[in-house]
Design a protein around this motif. Structure first.
Motif, PDB file in Angstrom:
ATOM      1  N   ALA A  58     -20.445  37.118 -48.134  1.00  0.00           N
ATOM      2  CA  ALA A  58     -20.031  37.705 -49.412  1.00  0.00           C
ATOM      3  C   ALA A  58     -20.360  36.774 -50.581  1.00  0.00           C
ATOM      4  CB  ALA A  58     -18.528  37.974 -49.377  1.00  0.00           C
ATOM      5  N   ASP A  61     -24.084  37.057 -51.162  1.00  0.00           N
ATOM      6  CA  ASP A  61     -24.379  38.351 -51.776  1.00  0.00           C
ATOM      7  C   ASP A  61     -23.995  38.354 -53.250  1.00  0.00           C
ATOM      8  OD1 ASP A  61     -25.386  39.368 -49.456  1.00  0.00           O
ATOM      9  OD2 ASP A  61     -23.553  40.485 -48.875  1.00  0.00           O
ATOM     10  N   ARG A  80     -22.198  45.353 -57.454  1.00  0.00           N
ATOM     11  CA  ARG A  80     -22.368  44.775 -56.105  1.00  0.00           C
ATOM     12  C   ARG A  80     -21.852  43.343 -56.085  1.00  0.00           C
ATOM     13  NH1 ARG A  80     -28.381  45.634 -54.020  1.00  0.00           N
ATOM     14  NH2 ARG A  80     -27.512  44.224 -52.449  1.00  0.00           N
ATOM     15  N   TYR A  81     -22.082  42.596 -57.186  1.00  0.00           N
ATOM     16  CA  TYR A  81     -21.575  41.226 -57.295  1.00  0.00           C
ATOM     17  C   TYR A  81     -20.042  41.221 -57.216  1.00  0.00           C
ATOM     18  CZ  TYR A  81     -19.364  37.698 -60.268  1.00  0.00           C
ATOM     19  OH  TYR A  81     -18.502  36.773 -60.802  1.00  0.00           O
ATOM     20  N   ALA A  84     -18.874  42.044 -53.666  1.00  0.00           N
ATOM     21  CA  ALA A  84     -19.054  40.906 -52.761  1.00  0.00           C
ATOM     22  C   ALA A  84     -18.014  39.834 -53.038  1.00  0.00           C
ATOM     23  CB  ALA A  84     -20.470  40.345 -52.909  1.00  0.00           C
TER      24      ALA A  84
END
Length: 552
Positions: A58, A61, A80-81, A84
């Motif tokens: 994570a 990512d 998405r950041y 994660a």
């Protein structure tokens, strides 16, 4: 009997074997539980390793998504950041909750679940953390985990600055590049921390596995040794118990006393060998049947019903009873009937009857009693027995208003025969005359030998005392008849004195003494005669009180 004892023995031995049977299943169950616990702990430890992998992935990512967001300015990469970055943030929230003394299991569970951990692993992860977070390798791993919080905070701060810069009206490329450089620096700094956390968890798992292996092996070994030791002790006790039961079984089976075991319904459950010897009945003829006695014979003594009733009431009965053998012979046995209590149910479960044949003892007892009350030479009652018979006859005569006569007989010319021909001939003469006197008397009359050549006769239930004079005269005639022995023919006579109850006395001793006095009057008058002690009344003979009889 042995079958019953063997059944009881097997039941008891089975109960004694229960601890032995339980030892090894308990060892196996405990070992399985210990193994399952060990597997659970190792599984949880591996879950933490997997969780660390989720944390590292994570984090990477988040860095990758943040880089793409800076290059493309696409908000999808920023989302998405954030997604994660939520994984390590959730793990941190779970750890903070688990560090509390009164933690909230639901919050900790939710945090680990949002951190990407498998739902089945989470309860074990919480238990392991709460139990071992302060010890050895786990303490070091937790410390490394906590050290990663600063990097996550930096990454979160840099992401917010980058998003703010891009979202502004005139984003600065230089500023964006500086932020990306800081992001890469955080990524580079956190990599050794991740490696250290992974290595520490690996060491913890290996150490835990080694320790659990040794602990499980030691505990199982101790349990097996303990089980073998306890089994050996139980086997020794069982062998000793078997010896005791064999001794008991043989003692009961071979004892000379008859033994019966009966249920509460009076049915015979078992018998021993002596039972068959005494009664003549084989076990298969009586086992399962009620304890009874033949109804075709009148049996004296207490009834089985009364014996059984007493045993049920008091728990035991003891005494002498009559019984019938298989061949119909009547015999006396001494019986002891006892109840056997079932302590678990607090009720009677069986009755044990122990008996022996005392018929020979009874015969011997009667013989001793006969010796004590009868003359050994003639078999006639002695003075003590004669007085007892007189007392019974007097009581009966008193109730019925009748009279009785007592004759005191002294043989004449017996001493010359005894001195001339010897005691053997004298004894033979006494036996012959005793038999003749008994044959002349009624069943209600009693002939006794008082001593030496003196006899007494009790004439009971007289309506007229004159009949006693007639009997006395017949006795004189009979006693004067010749007696043939091995040494020749002998003739004796007799002098007879008579006393009357209740005219002359009210007790045997008085009547004997007065009849003896009357007899001496006959002796003084020339022998061979009959004399009443008192003067004749209206029912006595009209002649003088002393009546001589001609010598034959």
């Amino acid at each position: 009997m042995l079958d019953v004892l063997n059944i009881s023995k097997h039941v008891t031995l089975a109960r004694r074997f229960v601890p032995v049977f339980c030892i090894f299943p308990c060892i196996i169950i405990f070992s399985l539980l210990l193994t399952l616990g060990t597997m659970e702990i190792l599984s949880v430890a591996r879950a933490y390793v997997a969780g660390e992998g989720q944390w590292s992935k994570a984090q990477r990512d988040a860095v990758y998504s943040l880089t793409l967001y800076a290059q493309t300015r696409d908000l999808a990469y920023y989302e998405r950041y954030r997604q994660a970055l939520s994984i390590p943030l959730s793990d941190r929230q779970a750890r903070i909750e688990m560090d509390k003394p009164d933690y909230d299991f639901a919050k900790a569970y939710t945090g680990l679940l949002e951190g990407g951990n498998h739902p089945d692993d989470i309860p074990g992860m919480i238990r392991l953390y709460r139990c071992c977070a302060g010890y050895s390798f786990f303490k070091r791993a937790v410390s490394i985990w906590m050290g990663g919080d600063a990097y996550i905070d930096q990454l979160q701060h840099l992401g917010s600055n980058l998003h703010a810069e891009i979202s502004s009206g005139s984003p600065s490329a230089k500023r964006i590049e500086v932020i990306l450089h800081q992001v890469r620096a955080v990524d580079a700094d956190v990599k050794p921390l991740e490696d250290s956390f992974t290595a520490t968890l690996g060491e913890a798992v290996r150490w835990l596995r080694t320790m659990l292996t040794w602990v499980v092996s030691a505990i199982v070994t101790i349990l097996v040794v303990l089980g073998i030791y306890l089994t050996a002790r139980f086997m020794v006790r069982i062998q000793r118990t078997e010896k005791d039961y064999c001794l008991l079984a043989n003692a009961i089976a071979d004892t000379v006393d008859g033994i019966m075991i009966l249920d509460t319904q009076r049915r015979i459950v078992a018998v021993n060998h002596a039972f068959t010897t005494i009664t003549g009945y084989a076990p298969e003829e009586v086992v399962g049947h009620l304890l009874t006695r033949p109804q075709t014979q009148k049996i004296p003594g207490p009834t089985l019903f009364s014996i059984w009733a007493d045993a049920r009431t008091t728990g035991r009965w003891q005494g002498d009873v009559w019984n019938v053998r298989k061949n119909g012979e009547l015999y006396t046995m001494r019986l002891s009937l006892s109840a056997v209590q079932d302590k678990r149910r607090d009720a009677v479960s069986y009755y044990v009857a122990v008996f022996n044949d005392i018929s020979p003892h009874k015969v011997h007892e009667e013989w001793l009693k006969h010796l004590a009350t009868h003359d050994s030479l003639t078999g006639l009652p002695n003075r003590t027995e004669f007085e007892r018979c007189c007392r019974e006859a007097m009581a009966r005569a008193r109730r019925q208003g009748r009279r009785l006569a007592l004759l005191y007989i002294d043989l004449d010319k017996f001493k010359p025969v005894n001195d001339t021909y010897g005691h053997v001939t004298g004894d033979e003469l006494l036996r012959v005359l005793s038999v003749r006197m008994q044959q002349m008397m009624r069943e209600t009359d009693v002939v006794a030998r008082i001593g030496g050549d003196e006899f007494s006769v009790l004439l009971a239930d007289l309506d007229d005392v004159s009949s006693s004079y007639i009997v006395a005269c017949k006795l004189l005639d009979m006693l004067s008849e010749p007696v043939v022995s091995q040494r020749g023919t002998h003739t004796v006579g007799a002098s007879i004195g008579i006393s009357i109850y209740p005219d002359d006395g009210n007790d045997p001793q008085t009547l004997l003494r007065l009849a003896d006095a009357a007899m001496y009057r006959v002796k003084q008058s020339g022998r061979s005669g009959v004399s009443f002690y008192s003067a004749p009344s209206g029912s006595r003979p009209p002649s003088s009180t002393t009546t001589p009889v001609r010598q034959r």
